[in-house]
Scaffold this motif. Structure first.
Motif, short mmCIF file in Angstrom:
data_model
loop_
_atom_site.label_atom_id
_atom_site.label_comp_id
_atom_site.label_asym_id
_atom_site.label_seq_id
_atom_site.Cartn_x
_atom_site.Cartn_y
_atom_site.Cartn_z
N ASP A 1 69.26 58.69 69.85
CA ASP A 1 70.66 58.18 69.97
C ASP A 1 71.65 58.62 69.12
O ASP A 1 71.80 58.84 67.84
N GLU A 2 72.39 59.39 69.86
CA GLU A 2 73.43 59.98 69.57
C GLU A 2 73.35 61.11 68.42
O GLU A 2 74.05 61.15 67.28
N ILE A 3 72.23 62.05 68.23
CA ILE A 3 71.93 63.11 67.47
C ILE A 3 73.07 63.96 67.25
O ILE A 3 73.48 64.46 66.12
N GLN B 1 69.88 40.09 75.95
CA GLN B 1 71.19 39.51 75.38
C GLN B 1 71.21 39.63 73.81
O GLN B 1 70.30 39.79 73.12
N LEU B 2 72.45 39.62 73.45
CA LEU B 2 72.80 39.83 71.69
C LEU B 2 73.60 38.75 71.60
O LEU B 2 74.74 38.66 72.02
N GLU B 3 73.15 37.82 70.69
CA GLU B 3 74.06 36.69 70.19
C GLU B 3 74.48 35.92 71.50
O GLU B 3 75.56 35.60 71.72
N ASN B 4 73.40 35.67 72.41
CA ASN B 4 73.88 34.98 73.60
C ASN B 4 74.77 35.52 74.85
O ASN B 4 75.20 34.95 75.55
N LYS B 5 74.97 36.88 74.40
CA LYS B 5 75.97 37.54 75.48
C LYS B 5 75.23 38.63 75.99
O LYS B 5 74.26 39.42 75.39
N PRO B 6 74.99 38.65 77.56
CA PRO B 6 74.38 39.48 78.06
C PRO B 6 74.85 40.95 77.88
O PRO B 6 76.30 41.23 78.25
N GLY C 1 77.25 57.44 79.21
CA GLY C 1 78.04 56.23 79.48
C GLY C 1 78.99 55.88 78.67
O GLY C 1 78.87 56.29 77.38
N PRO C 2 80.17 55.16 78.95
CA PRO C 2 81.29 55.02 78.04
C PRO C 2 80.61 54.18 76.84
O PRO C 2 79.85 53.35 76.85
N ASN C 3 81.51 54.15 75.73
CA ASN C 3 81.28 53.12 74.61
C ASN C 3 81.05 51.93 75.11
O ASN C 3 81.79 51.54 75.73
N GLY C 4 80.05 51.21 74.47
CA GLY C 4 79.89 49.67 74.78
C GLY C 4 79.19 49.62 76.09
O GLY C 4 78.96 48.62 76.56
N SER C 5 78.61 50.53 76.60
CA SER C 5 77.85 50.27 77.97
C SER C 5 76.38 49.89 77.68
O SER C 5 75.65 49.45 78.82
N GLY C 6 75.98 49.92 76.53
CA GLY C 6 74.63 49.35 76.30
C GLY C 6 73.27 50.36 75.87
O GLY C 6 72.47 50.14 75.87
N LYS C 7 73.83 51.69 75.87
CA LYS C 7 72.89 52.39 75.35
C LYS C 7 72.34 52.48 74.24
O LYS C 7 70.86 52.32 74.27
N THR D 1 73.57 60.44 74.70
CA THR D 1 74.69 61.38 74.35
C THR D 1 76.01 61.07 75.14
O THR D 1 75.91 60.51 76.12
N HIS D 2 77.00 61.51 74.48
CA HIS D 2 78.36 61.60 75.14
C HIS D 2 78.65 63.15 75.54
O HIS D 2 79.62 63.04 76.47
N TYR D 3 77.79 63.93 75.26
CA TYR D 3 78.20 65.35 75.46
C TYR D 3 77.24 66.31 76.04
O TYR D 3 75.94 66.01 75.88
N LEU E 1 67.73 56.62 64.95
CA LEU E 1 69.04 55.82 64.97
C LEU E 1 70.40 56.32 65.26
O LEU E 1 70.58 57.54 64.63
N GLN E 2 71.38 55.82 65.95
CA GLN E 2 72.80 56.25 65.87
C GLN E 2 73.39 56.40 64.61
O GLN E 2 73.96 57.22 64.02
N HIS E 3 72.97 55.19 63.85
CA HIS E 3 73.69 55.06 62.36
C HIS E 3 72.28 54.81 61.59
O HIS E 3 71.87 53.59 61.18
N1 LIG Z 1 75.44 41.34 67.54
C1 LIG Z 1 76.21 41.52 68.78
N2 LIG Z 1 76.75 40.53 69.55
C2 LIG Z 1 77.48 40.67 70.37
N3 LIG Z 1 77.53 41.47 71.03
C3 LIG Z 1 77.11 43.03 70.68
C4 LIG Z 1 76.37 42.67 69.32
N4 LIG Z 1 76.17 43.82 69.01
C5 LIG Z 1 76.56 44.79 70.06
N5 LIG Z 1 77.21 44.10 70.88
C6 LIG Z 1 78.07 44.62 72.03
O1 LIG Z 1 77.01 45.27 72.93
C7 LIG Z 1 77.91 46.34 73.85
C8 LIG Z 1 76.92 47.23 73.74
O2 LIG Z 1 76.79 47.96 72.52
P1 LIG Z 1 76.04 49.16 72.42
O3 LIG Z 1 75.96 49.64 70.95
O4 LIG Z 1 74.63 49.20 73.02
O5 LIG Z 1 76.88 50.37 73.29
P2 LIG Z 1 76.60 51.81 73.48
O6 LIG Z 1 76.67 52.33 74.76
O7 LIG Z 1 75.61 52.26 72.54
O8 LIG Z 1 78.03 52.28 73.01
P3 LIG Z 1 78.47 53.49 72.08
O9 LIG Z 1 78.62 54.80 72.90
O10 LIG Z 1 79.72 53.45 71.18
O11 LIG Z 1 77.38 54.03 70.87
C9 LIG Z 1 79.12 46.40 73.17
O12 LIG Z 1 79.94 45.60 73.77
C10 LIG Z 1 79.00 45.76 71.88
O13 LIG Z 1 80.09 45.41 71.27
#
Ligand SMILES: Nc1ncnc2c1ncn2[C@@H]1O[C@H](COP(=O)(O)OP(=O)(O)OP(=O)(O)O)[C@@H](O)[C@H]1O
Ligand SMILES: [Mg+2]
Length: 246
Positions: A169-171, A12-17, A36-42, A201-203, A86-88
């Motif tokens: 992560d996304e080098i 979980q991140l900030e109580n969000k699975p 995986g698509p943006n936001g999938s949790g990679k 990676t996305h590519y 790191l990605q960033h």
């Molecule tokens: N601190 C946080 N609190 C709540 N949700 C968060 C927090 N940090 C990230 N998230 C959410 O967690 C989800 C996964 O994010 P993550 O960065 O792991 O995705 P990703 O697969 O790496 O995406 P990308 O391809 O864009 O890099 C996203 O929906 C993001 O908004």
């Protein structure tokens, strides 16, 4: 055998699975690709492997050889040989690339014949292989560096520390095509040393120079499909629609 074994990982991140039951095995020397698509949790998975304090492990385990990473602190995980690009990448004002690396090198277990003078030369040689001028080595890490220069610095650091398993992560985002080739070749050298690789990676293009043993697709915090490098090619051509059910 230093196998990375992730079992039923819920985070979980900030109580969000965010991660909802990841199972993943990467054997010594294997190259595994995570797409995986943006936001999938990679990135969350990468950050959790290195015990980022924001990533709360709710269930499951992460093991690397005999080390239970999910019960260890970030510095202990790094010393066990698991590192993350790191990605960033963050800037560290006031700490030069050479200073950071020489300080870090002393914190890691090193072979008995380790010599700092030789290590300093290795820093220069690796920078040269990445076409990074010497002057970068005395600048503050990542301060004012371009996106691509920061990515090269991540690989420089991973190449010089005693890594056994690295998460990248996304080098490939921010690198021009020539820089990507140099970076991919540097990563190949790590692979030849027997380092296990997790490449996010996305590519498909980085896989021109790096052979993947397994490709996994993540969606909504789960691995929804696993396959060979043909899967990465298919994703680049056709997108994720065939693999994710909205
Ligand atoms: N601190 C946080 N609190 C709540 N949700 C968060 C927090 N940090 C990230 N998230 C959410 O967690 C989800 C996964 O994010 P993550 O960065 O792991 O995705 P990703 O697969 O790496 O995406 P990308 O391809 O864009 O890099 C996203 O929906 C993001 O908004
Ligand atoms: Mg990410």
């Amino acid at each position: 055998m230093s196998t990375l074994t992730i079992k039923n990982l819920h985070v979980q991140l900030e109580n969000k699975p965010i991660l909802n039951g990841i199972d993943l095995t990467v054997r010594k020397g294997q190259t595994c690709v995570l797409m995986g698509p943006n936001g999938s949790g990679k990135s969350t998975l990468g950050n959790t492997l290195l015990a980022h304090p924001a990533c709360r492990v709710e269930r499951g385990s992460i093991k690397f050889g005999k080390h239970m990473l999910s019960k260890m602190k970030t510095d202990e995980i790094a010393r066990a040989g698991v590192l993350l690009a790191l990605q960033h990448p963050q800037a560290i004002p006031g700490v030069s690339v050479t200073n950071l690396l020489t300080i870090a090198a002393r914190k890691f277990p090193q072979p008995k014949n380790f010599k700092m003078a030789h290590f300093r030369q290795e820093i220069k040689d690796t920078a040269k292989a990445l076409h990074t001028p010497d002057e970068f080595l005395s600048r503050s890490l990542n301060e004012g560096f371009s996106g691509g220069e920061k990515k090269k610095m991540e690989i420089l650091q991973l190449s010089l520390l005693p890594a056994k398993c690295i998460v990248i992560d996304e080098i490939d985002s921010g690198l021009d095509i020539d820089a990507l080739k140099l970076v991919a070749k540097q990563i190949s050298k790590l692979r030849k040393r027997g380092v296990s690789l997790v490449i996010i990676t996305h590519y498909n293009r980085i896989l021109r120079w790096l052979e993947a043993d397994r490709v996994h697709i993540m969606h909504k915090g789960k691995i929804v499909k696993s396959g060979t490098s043909a899967l990465a090619k298919d994703i680049e051509k056709n997108g994720y629609a065939a693999y994710i059910n909205e």
